[in-house]
Scaffold this motif. Structure first.
Motif, mmCIF file in Angstrom:
data_model
loop_
_atom_site.group_PDB
_atom_site.id
_atom_site.type_symbol
_atom_site.label_atom_id
_atom_site.label_comp_id
_atom_site.label_asym_id
_atom_site.label_seq_id
_atom_site.Cartn_x
_atom_site.Cartn_y
_atom_site.Cartn_z
ATOM 1 N N HIS A 1 35.656 36.103 47.601
ATOM 2 C CA HIS A 1 34.917 34.948 48.392
ATOM 3 C C HIS A 1 35.054 34.998 49.441
ATOM 4 O O HIS A 1 36.679 34.705 50.103
ATOM 5 C CB HIS A 1 35.650 33.917 47.292
ATOM 6 N N ARG B 1 37.960 35.222 43.292
ATOM 7 C CA ARG B 1 37.296 35.021 42.905
ATOM 8 C C ARG B 1 38.131 34.853 41.152
ATOM 9 O O ARG B 1 38.463 36.308 40.950
ATOM 10 C CB ARG B 1 35.544 35.153 42.388
ATOM 11 N N VAL C 1 39.152 30.274 43.354
ATOM 12 C CA VAL C 1 38.961 30.453 44.259
ATOM 13 C C VAL C 1 40.372 30.917 44.134
ATOM 14 O O VAL C 1 41.614 29.620 44.990
ATOM 15 C CB VAL C 1 37.922 30.050 45.248
#
Length: 184
Positions: free
Chosen positions: A18, A25, A64
């Protein structure tokens, strides 16, 4: 049977990178999406790689996550698909009538008549709810919805799960015409 000291419990799975700063993620397993961050160091199943969460935030259906030591996208991409575990003894003891899915593996599955259908080999979730994967003595594994209606009793002490299945649960016949076409 392994001792509880070396039993691993799957908490999350790392997905795609990410951004460009080493974030990934993470798909958590459990009711609280951030709970995997509460146990300190996470490891791969074999224990050869360790991960320490620096920060994490919920974003839609994933978390995240920034792990210490992962500083760029290339390093983050190398983590894709890794599963994150902790030792079973790091988890708090469940309350009465509660249990961890990993505690169900290996339990005997009995039907309403007390007949053994097989043993639980996994709890699966393919998106429509939890399913118990059962391995019979012979033949392929099969699934039973993990709901109170289908699984009314679980006894960890006795190593048994009792299931209540409809009579036609194992029939593989085609539906009757009246079930597939509207009345005319």
């Amino acid at each position: 049977m392994t001792s509880s000291d070396d039993q691993k419990v799957l908490l999350a799975k790392i997905g795609a990178a990410h951004g460009i700063r080493g974030e990934v993620r993470v798909k958590p397993f459990g009711d609280d999406p951030l709970s995997f961050t509460d146990y300190g160091v996470l490891t791969t199943r074999d224990g050869k790689r360790i991960f320490d969460v620096e920060r994490a935030r919920v974003q839609k259906t994933v978390v995240v996550t920034k792990f210490k030591g992962i500083t760029d996208r290339n390093q983050a991409e190398e983590l894709n698909g890794l599963e994150l575990y902790i030792s079973r003894d790091q988890l708090p003891e469940p309350d009465e009538d509660e249990f961890y899915y990993s505690d169900l593996n290996g339990l005997d599955v009995l039907d309403q008549n007390g007949e053994t259908l097989g043993k639980i080999v996994a709890v699966q979730d393919f998106g429509a709810g939890d399913l118990l994967e059962i391995r019979p003595k012979r033949g392929r594994t099969f699934y039973i919805p993990f709901t109170k209606e289908f699984v009314p009793a679980i006894s960890l002490e006795n190593g048994q799960v009792k299931v209540a299945l409809p009579e036609d649960y194992f029939s593989e016949g085609k539906p009757e015409p009246s079930e597939t076409s509207p009345d005319k």
